[in-house]
Design a protein around this motif. Sequence first.
Motif, PDB file in Angstrom:
ATOM      1  N   ASP A 252       0.810  -1.224   0.000  1.00  0.00           N
ATOM      2  CA  ASP A 252       0.000   0.000   0.000  1.00  0.00           C
ATOM      3  C   ASP A 252       0.842   1.273   0.000  1.00  0.00           C
ATOM      4  OD1 ASP A 252      -2.536  -1.250  -0.011  1.00  0.00           O
ATOM      5  OD2 ASP A 252      -2.320  -1.708   2.119  1.00  0.00           O
ATOM      6  N   ASP A 253       1.997   1.223   0.626  1.00  0.00           N
ATOM      7  CA  ASP A 253       2.831   2.419   0.746  1.00  0.00           C
ATOM      8  C   ASP A 253       3.410   2.818  -0.617  1.00  0.00           C
ATOM      9  OD1 ASP A 253       5.908   3.473   1.284  1.00  0.00           O
ATOM     10  OD2 ASP A 253       4.446   4.257   2.715  1.00  0.00           O
ATOM     11  N   PRO A 254       3.153   4.062  -1.102  1.00  0.00           N
ATOM     12  CA  PRO A 254       3.603   4.494  -2.428  1.00  0.00           C
ATOM     13  C   PRO A 254       5.117   4.432  -2.606  1.00  0.00           C
ATOM     14  CG  PRO A 254       2.007   6.064  -1.519  1.00  0.00           C
ATOM     15  CD  PRO A 254       2.359   5.106  -0.423  1.00  0.00           C
ATOM     16  N   ASP A 255       5.871   4.800  -1.570  1.00  0.00           N
ATOM     17  CA  ASP A 255       7.336   4.771  -1.668  1.00  0.00           C
ATOM     18  C   ASP A 255       7.847   3.335  -1.785  1.00  0.00           C
ATOM     19  OD1 ASP A 255       7.484   7.520  -1.518  1.00  0.00           O
ATOM     20  OD2 ASP A 255       7.649   7.540   0.678  1.00  0.00           O
ATOM     21  N   GLU A 256       7.208   2.442  -1.022  1.00  0.00           N
ATOM     22  CA  GLU A 256       7.593   1.024  -1.082  1.00  0.00           C
ATOM     23  C   GLU A 256       7.301   0.440  -2.456  1.00  0.00           C
ATOM     24  OE1 GLU A 256       6.870  -2.375   1.788  1.00  0.00           O
ATOM     25  OE2 GLU A 256       6.203  -0.670   3.014  1.00  0.00           O
TER      26      GLU A 256
END
Length: 368
Positions: A252-256
């Motif tokens: 879910d995390d955009p950076d990940e």
Amino acid sequence: MAINCGIVGLPNVGKSTIFSALTRAPAEAANYPFCTINPNVGIVDLPDERLAKLSQFFEPKKTIPAAVEFVDIAGLVKGASKGEGLGNQFLSHIREVGVIAHVVRCFDDPDIVHVNNKIDPASDIETINIELALADLASLEKRAERADKATRMGKDMQKEAAIAMSAIAKIKPLLQDGKGARNADLTDEERAAIYDTHLITMKPQLYVCNVDENGIKNGNAYIETVKKIAAQEGAETVVICGKFEAELADIDDPDERAAFLEEIGLKVSGLSVLAHAAYHLIGLRTFFTAGKDECRAWTIRAGDTAPKAAGVIHTDFERGFIKAEVYSFEDFLKYGSEQKIKEAGRYRQEGKEYIVQDGDIIFFKFNV
């Protein structure tokens, strides 16, 4: 308005894995044929960087993207047109979609059974195309019988029958050769005359190469085979690693997500490319409305006028259409605000004849 795209292919090519990644909906995925009997349906947000940039600027209470509906249709096998492998049921599901995404297995894995016990994309494609063509031939024969009866009716029916027979004469040799009806050079009248046959191979089609992680990084001979066939048909090809996309879908995390994509050498998800390709293939385009309350992507058909686009928001907007205030997303990027766009003379007022362009940002004025 949502486009519906049917995901088809032989059993065990990775259709359900791709569908699950697309929709984050757990379609049943197993390494044996026909584990998907009833079609799974999922609505997918269409990723759009333009909408994201508008939302960053306006900071609206809501951001609503366009949507694509994907239908995971069970694996077809040789003989499907004659009912093999529950073929008739599967073929009826394909008739209901607007565009076909034909998934082809382009990876080696001894743990995943291939229905023909060998990896051969050209043969796999031929099997599916022939089955779809045979199903369409059966539909065409019935339409020809009706047209033949109509030749003995009144003049109007005779004229319509003649147009239908002309279309059938152009399409039949293609189907007999295992090719799609979409390749027939039909007039608008001929196309309309045989519309009621709902030919599967008349639908736009793109190919999806499902590869392993090595294939997504370095390519392989299987992909080149599919691309060559697609080029001969005038079709698009999208390369996807279903396994990788399934893992990406869980982040879910955009950076990940960005780091995960970078690790495999991709800028955007293959599924994002697939969704956009399907969307454009059926002739759909996007315009935006933007403000503090809401930034939203709206779906229209290529060539729609401003009143038609207004009607997508609400029928009253089309009925009472006065004008559309329009600027392009490119100008928004260039000038940075509506005020500066106006100062540059790029903020336009358009009337009923205006053809809405992909990426237009529009404010409608109407009176009912």
